[in-house]
Design a protein around this motif. Structure first.
Motif, PDB file in Angstrom:
ATOM      1  N   THR A   1       3.338   2.371   2.210  1.00  0.00           N
ATOM      2  CA  THR A   1       3.501   1.921   3.690  1.00  0.00           C
ATOM      3  C   THR A   1       3.842   0.458   3.560  1.00  0.00           C
ATOM      4  O   THR A   1       3.638  -0.241   2.752  1.00  0.00           O
ATOM      5  N   ARG A   2       3.876  -0.038   4.881  1.00  0.00           N
ATOM      6  CA  ARG A   2       4.269  -1.371   5.015  1.00  0.00           C
ATOM      7  C   ARG A   2       2.944  -2.222   4.801  1.00  0.00           C
ATOM      8  O   ARG A   2       2.741  -3.438   4.708  1.00  0.00           O
ATOM      9  N   ASP A   3       1.727  -1.622   4.824  1.00  0.00           N
ATOM     10  CA  ASP A   3       0.514  -2.095   4.540  1.00  0.00           C
ATOM     11  C   ASP A   3      -0.113  -1.960   3.175  1.00  0.00           C
ATOM     12  O   ASP A   3      -1.267  -2.389   2.844  1.00  0.00           O
ATOM     13  N   GLY A   4       0.815  -1.441   2.249  1.00  0.00           N
ATOM     14  CA  GLY A   4       0.413  -1.199   0.584  1.00  0.00           C
ATOM     15  C   GLY A   4       0.760   0.005   0.297  1.00  0.00           C
ATOM     16  O   GLY A   4       1.577   0.851   0.816  1.00  0.00           O
ATOM     17  N   LEU A   5      -0.278   0.600  -0.656  1.00  0.00           N
ATOM     18  CA  LEU A   5      -0.050   1.902  -0.997  1.00  0.00           C
ATOM     19  C   LEU A   5      -1.445   2.797  -0.596  1.00  0.00           C
ATOM     20  O   LEU A   5      -2.577   2.187  -0.621  1.00  0.00           O
TER      21      LEU A   5
END
Length: 227
Positions: free
Chosen positions: A13-17
């Motif tokens: 995701t745009r926030d990481g994994l």
């Protein structure tokens, strides 16, 4: 990005994994597969820091298992664990949350020198006399005269409120905020409540105003506020 193996699903995701770990398989096989997946060429070539959220589903990890999971993820220097989340609630946590959300009801007078300390919200049917103290981790409702001290949210909940049929306290405290009784003679006020406003001051106002300031109060609490 969506990478999936037998027991581990990794979603980018745009926030990481986010790592979705199967909650029905053996934990050792699960951690072995996770370690293998994170050793893949793709993950080894990540250069910037990547935040990791782990979803355990209906699985609870004991201390040693959790430490092993954290070690597998953290040995990749570019991975930073943001949270490890589980749908499982331990019995002791469930009991504590229940106690904190319950409204405890007492019918008595709190006299000078007495200190009553409650976990959760409290409904006192009676008076708090001068020199008496009622403390609660949640909200305080007094169906009677509040002439002593009331301390709501004493473990740090600044959104707690204090309500009384008759409000003429020696001191009000909400979390770490406090308000003393006025220096001048006061007859007190009927059906009012106290809350902490954004400026950090304890304000006393009519019950319906306090209800609007704290819309997250439960249905029972709102019925007490609104009469």
């Amino acid at each position: 990005m969506l990478a999936k193996n037998q027991f581990v699903t990794i979603k980018g995701t745009r926030d990481g994994l986010t790592l979705y770990l199967n909650d029905t398989c053996d934990v050792d096989r699960l951690l072995e597969e996770l370690d293998h997946m994170l050793m893949s060429e793709h993950f080894d070539h990540e250069e910037s820091l990547v935040t990791i959220t782990v979803q355990l589903g209906k699985r609870y990890l004991h201390t040693g298992e959790r430490e092993k999971l954290e070690s597998i993820i953290s040995k990749r220097s570019h991975f930073v664990i943001q949270s490890i989340e589980s749908d499982v609630v331990l019995k002791e946590d469930a009991i504590r949350w229940k106690e904190e959300s319950e409204i405890r009801t007492f019918s008595k007078t709190i006299r000078s020198g007495q200190v009553i300390d409650i976990v959760g919200d409290v409904l006192l049917i009676g008076d708090i006399n001068p020199g008496g103290t009622l403390k609660a981790t949640g909200n305080i409702f007094v169906l009677g005269h509040l002439r002593g001290t009331a301390h709501a949210g004493h473990t740090g909940d600044k959104n707690a409120v204090i309500m009384a049929s008759y409000m003429n306290p020696m001191q009000l405290r909400i979390a770490d905020f406090f308000s003393r009784s006025p220096d001048y003679e006061s007859d007190g006020v009927y059906m009012e409540g106290a809350y902490v406003e954004d400026s950090g001051k304890i304000m006393i106002d009519r019950l319906h105003v306090v209800a609007k300031k704290r819309p997250d109060l439960s249905g029972f609490e709102r019925s007490v506020l609104n009469g």
